[in-house]
Design an enzyme around this catalytic site. Structure first.
Site, short mmCIF file in Angstrom:
data_model
loop_
_atom_site.label_atom_id
_atom_site.label_comp_id
_atom_site.label_asym_id
_atom_site.label_seq_id
_atom_site.Cartn_x
_atom_site.Cartn_y
_atom_site.Cartn_z
N HIS A 110 8.19 -26.78 0.16
CA HIS A 110 7.53 -27.93 -0.48
C HIS A 110 6.35 -27.48 -1.33
O HIS A 110 5.49 -28.28 -1.67
CB HIS A 110 7.09 -28.94 0.59
CG HIS A 110 8.26 -29.49 1.35
ND1 HIS A 110 8.78 -30.74 1.12
CD2 HIS A 110 9.05 -28.93 2.30
CE1 HIS A 110 9.82 -30.94 1.92
NE2 HIS A 110 10.01 -29.85 2.64
N LYS A 119 -13.96 -0.14 -3.83
CA LYS A 119 -15.03 0.29 -2.92
C LYS A 119 -16.15 0.99 -3.70
O LYS A 119 -17.33 0.75 -3.45
CB LYS A 119 -14.48 1.28 -1.88
CG LYS A 119 -13.58 0.65 -0.83
CD LYS A 119 -13.24 1.71 0.21
CE LYS A 119 -12.12 1.26 1.11
NZ LYS A 119 -11.60 2.33 1.94
N GLU A 174 0.83 -1.22 0.00
CA GLU A 174 0.00 0.00 0.00
C GLU A 174 0.85 1.26 0.00
O GLU A 174 0.40 2.32 -0.41
CB GLU A 174 -0.95 0.02 1.22
CG GLU A 174 -2.26 -0.68 0.95
CD GLU A 174 -3.37 -0.34 1.96
OE1 GLU A 174 -3.13 0.39 2.92
OE2 GLU A 174 -4.49 -0.83 1.75
O1 PA5 Z 1 -3.20 1.39 5.78
C1 PA5 Z 1 -4.32 1.88 5.59
O2 PA5 Z 1 -4.52 3.10 5.65
C2 PA5 Z 1 -5.51 1.00 5.30
O3 PA5 Z 1 -5.12 -0.32 5.15
C3 PA5 Z 1 -6.53 1.10 6.42
O4 PA5 Z 1 -5.92 0.72 7.63
C4 PA5 Z 1 -7.75 0.23 6.15
O5 PA5 Z 1 -8.31 0.54 4.91
C5 PA5 Z 1 -8.79 0.39 7.24
O6 PA5 Z 1 -9.19 1.72 7.34
P1 PA5 Z 1 -10.00 2.25 8.58
O7 PA5 Z 1 -9.15 2.10 9.80
O8 PA5 Z 1 -10.27 3.68 8.27
O9 PA5 Z 1 -11.25 1.42 8.69
#
Ligand code: PA5
Length: 448
Positions: free
Chosen positions: A307, A421, A286
């Site tokens: 394996h 989303k 990310e």
């Molecule tokens: O690293 C990030 O920003 C994302 O992976 C969020 O943690 C994830 O989308 C969850 O978001 P939120 O805590 O707003 O529900």
């Protein structure tokens, strides 16, 4: 030293680090001067010196209350809002931490809201059974669909079991200080709340209340975790490429990418590190995977995966390098028993510890993979404990901050996550997405 880096098997030529130094140095300065892209999300950089001590004490008190009231904690969150706590619990307490919880002071901690599977929720309900449980719902934005759905379900179960007032006493909400639906709900219902600081993005939040509450409830020593983070913060606050392992790791990964090694495999030889691999994948993917750039992060659990994907690593397409997480000291030493009959032919190993054999497996695999064209980086931990979890997390944060700036990407946003989303909301009929719905349905009708 709790954590050390070895790049001797990465196949770098003598001049390569030196010739990358100007870029690593500049990226390090860019991060430390807080001038880079996304610089309003650097809350983690000095976290061990700046965290809210009053809230930290409340986290410990809440963990004790959960342990006194419940046998099970359901931690609801997705992405950065659960991966760190899950990784920490396994890192510190081993893969069977839930089955062994009754032998320590921690409760069983299960994670929900990280998928949309009703079967998964139903299994969790069976695990809870008639037992007492509490819920920690975690969402920085307070609007993420997966945890919101799970929270509705577990909140209803709590209210059915304990009544509205009793349920309220067992729900802990970790979210933004001011905004978001979860903040509004927590205030309206009177839940105890913890804050995800403004300047801390999801994947850099596991050493805030986001991860600390589930980890403490599960029996981890969060003082030791924060001490490990502090030690790393001091250790990697060093602008010298040659003595700062976080910089050296960033530089080596960058050189690998330049050489066409676009896949990084984080491998381990301890099942307790499986979830750490999941945490690492999210952090790297990310943060770096954007603008058509980045290393694709994969994790592997050895010797198990030798394996399965071991064949590909040794002999498949040559696009990868490996970062081995090696743990020097095992939690215990079990030796191979001798058998005078030796029918299985294993007496060559009699009396040797499994850790010794594991090390030989790691050594042999590393040489084989290097011979097969897979450069190896080794990160050695002296042992798996709470302190080292905090230290390792910070090591990866710092190194990633530097390497993302070397790539020229903003490590602290995740614009690509929004696309699925939007489509999902449109297909579900969420208000505001009406324009997209017909088009998506027509496309699906043509292909499904
Ligand atoms: O690293 C990030 O920003 C994302 O992976 C969020 O943690 C994830 O989308 C969850 O978001 P939120 O805590 O707003 O529900």
């Amino acid at each position: 030293m709790a954590i050390s880096l070895n790049i001797n098997n990465a196949g770098l030529r003598a001049h390569e680090l030196e010739q990358t130094k100007f870029l690593v140095d500049a990226s390090y300065q860019h991060l430390m001067s807080r001038e880079g892209a996304g610089n309003d999300f650097l809350g983690w950089l000095n976290l061990p010196f700046e965290y809210d001590k009053e809230e930290f004490a409340r986290i410990k008190a809440a963990a004790k209350k959960i342990q006194a009231q419940s046998e099970v904690l359901i931690a609801i969150g997705i992405g950065g809002s659960y991966l760190g706590a899950r990784a920490g619990l396994e890192f510190s307490k081993g893969p069977f931490y839930n089955q062994l919880a009754s032998k320590g002071e921690g409760v069983e901690v299960y994670f929900a809201g990280n998928n949309i599977s009703s079967a998964y929720v139903s299994y969790l309900m069976q695990i809870i059974g008639d037992r007492d449980f509490s819920v920690n719902v975690i969402s920085k934005s307070g609007t993420t669909t997966e945890p919101a759905v799970a929270f509705r379900i577990f909140k209803a179960k709590l209210e059915e079991k304990y009544g509205k007032e009793g349920a309220k006493d067992r729900i802990y909400a970790t979210t933004d200080a001011k905004k978001g639906a979860l903040r509004g709900l927590a205030v309206a219902e009177g839940y105890e709340t913890f804050v995800v600081p403004d300047a801390t993005g999801g994947r850099f939040s596991c050493l805030t209340a986001v991860g600390l509450l589930p980890m403490a409830a599960g029996g981890m020593d969060i003082d030791a975790v924060m001490k490990g983070c502090e030690d790393a913060c001091v250790k990697y606050n060093n602008p010298d490429l040659y003595t700062n392992d976080a910089m050296k790791y960033a530089a080596t990964r960058f050189i690998m990418l330049m050489k066409g090694k676009s896949v990084e495999i984080l491998s381990n030889y301890e099942p307790a590190l499986t979830q750490f691999g999941e945490w690492y994948k999210q952090l790297m993917a990310e943060s770096e995977g954007k603008d058509g750039k980045g290393l694709f992060p994969v994790s592997a659990n050895f010797s198990t995966d030798l394996h399965s994907i071991g064949q590909f690593i040794q002999d498949g397409s040559r696009t990868m390098f490996e970062t081995v997480l090696w743990v020097q000291k095992s939690a215990c030493d079990i030796a191979v028993p001798d058998d005078p009959a030796n029918v299985d032919g294993l007496n060559f190993a009699s009396g040797k510890t499994m850790q010794y054999m594991n090390e030989k497996a790691m050594n042999g695999t590393m040489l084989a993979h290097v011979d097969g064209g897979v450069p190896n980086i080794i990160i050695t931990l002296d042992e798996l404990n709470d302190h080292n979890f905090g230290e390792l997390v910070y090591f990866f944060w710092k190194s990633l901050g530097i390497s993302a700036y070397m790539l020229g990407v903003n490590p602290f946003n995740q614009p690509g996550v929004e696309d699925y989303k939007k489509n999902m909301f449109a297909l579900l009929g969420k208000p505001g997405y009406e324009d997209m719905k017909a088009d998506l349905e027509a496309r699906l009708a043509a292909v499904l």
